[in-house]
Every structure is written in structure tokens, then in C-alpha cells.
Design a protein around this motif. Structure first.
Motif, PDB file in Angstrom:
ATOM      1  N   LYS A 170       0.825  -1.210   0.000  1.00  0.00           N
ATOM      2  CA  LYS A 170       0.000   0.000   0.000  1.00  0.00           C
ATOM      3  C   LYS A 170       0.855   1.255   0.000  1.00  0.00           C
ATOM      4  N   ASN A 171       1.938   1.264   0.754  1.00  0.00           N
ATOM      5  CA  ASN A 171       2.799   2.445   0.794  1.00  0.00           C
ATOM      6  C   ASN A 171       3.407   2.730  -0.567  1.00  0.00           C
ATOM      7  N   GLU A 206       2.693   6.580  12.869  1.00  0.00           N
ATOM      8  CA  GLU A 206       1.579   5.680  12.571  1.00  0.00           C
ATOM      9  C   GLU A 206       0.231   6.382  12.387  1.00  0.00           C
ATOM     10  N   PRO A 207      -0.164   7.353  13.247  1.00  0.00           N
ATOM     11  CA  PRO A 207      -1.464   8.003  13.036  1.00  0.00           C
ATOM     12  C   PRO A 207      -1.567   8.707  11.673  1.00  0.00           C
ATOM     13  N   THR A 230      -1.844   6.028   8.928  1.00  0.00           N
ATOM     14  CA  THR A 230      -3.154   5.379   8.962  1.00  0.00           C
ATOM     15  C   THR A 230      -4.209   6.237   8.260  1.00  0.00           C
ATOM     16  N   LYS A 231      -4.206   7.543   8.525  1.00  0.00           N
ATOM     17  CA  LYS A 231      -5.159   8.447   7.865  1.00  0.00           C
ATOM     18  C   LYS A 231      -4.941   8.462   6.356  1.00  0.00           C
ATOM     19  N   VAL A 290      -3.436   6.172   4.382  1.00  0.00           N
ATOM     20  CA  VAL A 290      -3.796   4.890   3.767  1.00  0.00           C
ATOM     21  C   VAL A 290      -5.313   4.747   3.684  1.00  0.00           C
ATOM     22  N   HIS A 291      -6.022   5.147   4.732  1.00  0.00           N
ATOM     23  CA  HIS A 291      -7.488   5.063   4.736  1.00  0.00           C
ATOM     24  C   HIS A 291      -8.079   5.870   3.583  1.00  0.00           C
TER      25      HIS A 291
END
Length: 78
Positions: free
Chosen positions: A13-14, A56-57, A60-61, A63-64
Motif C-alpha cells: 500500500k505504501n 503511525e497516526p 493510517t489516515k 492509507v485510509h
């Protein structure tokens, strides 16, 4: 079975985010996600330069929104 065209390279994904939005500046993404996005990165750095080091936060945002096809619109609006 290998995916065609990858020639043994791994795609995650990255990598997809970096390939499609890698030229987006951290300053643009901070307009969308707030000033704490990618803490420690300089505003003029590109996403592709800081993606590996992101907290990480923030990741996560990002990628979402990428998975829900919302990132393009948010970048365009910023």
C-alpha cells in the motif's frame, strides 16, 4: 504466482501511495490532516521522501483515504 510487470519487486500500500501521490508536499497534506501530520518532516518535503519515516497516526489516515479513493479529491481541494 508473480504479478505481471513487477519482476520480483514487492508492491504494498505504501508503494502505491508513493507512486501516485509521491510528489505531494507535506505542507499540502498538513492543510488536509492538520499541523501534526508527518511530525518531524519539513513542509517542503515530498510525501515520497517522508513516507517511510511517518508516524503511525498520519500513515493510517493517509492509507485510509487512499483506499477509499478520497485522497485525490482532498489534495485537489487543498
Amino acid at each position: 504466482m508473480q504479478q505481471p510487470g513487477l519482476h520480483g519487486r514487492h508492491r504494498d500500500k505504501n508503494g502505491e501511495i508513493s507512486g501516485k501521490h509521491g510528489n505531494t508536499l507535506v505542507s499540502t497534506l498538513r492543510k488536509i490532516y492538520g499541523q501534526s501530520f508527518a511530525a518531524g518532516a519539513q513542509p517542503g518535503e515530498k510525501l515520497s521522501e517522508v513516507l517511510v519515516e511517518m508516524d503511525e497516526p498520519s500513515l493510517t489516515k493517509l492509507v485510509h483515504d487512499h483506499e477509499h479513493s478520497a485522497l485525490d479529491g482532498k489534495i485537489a481541494a487543498a
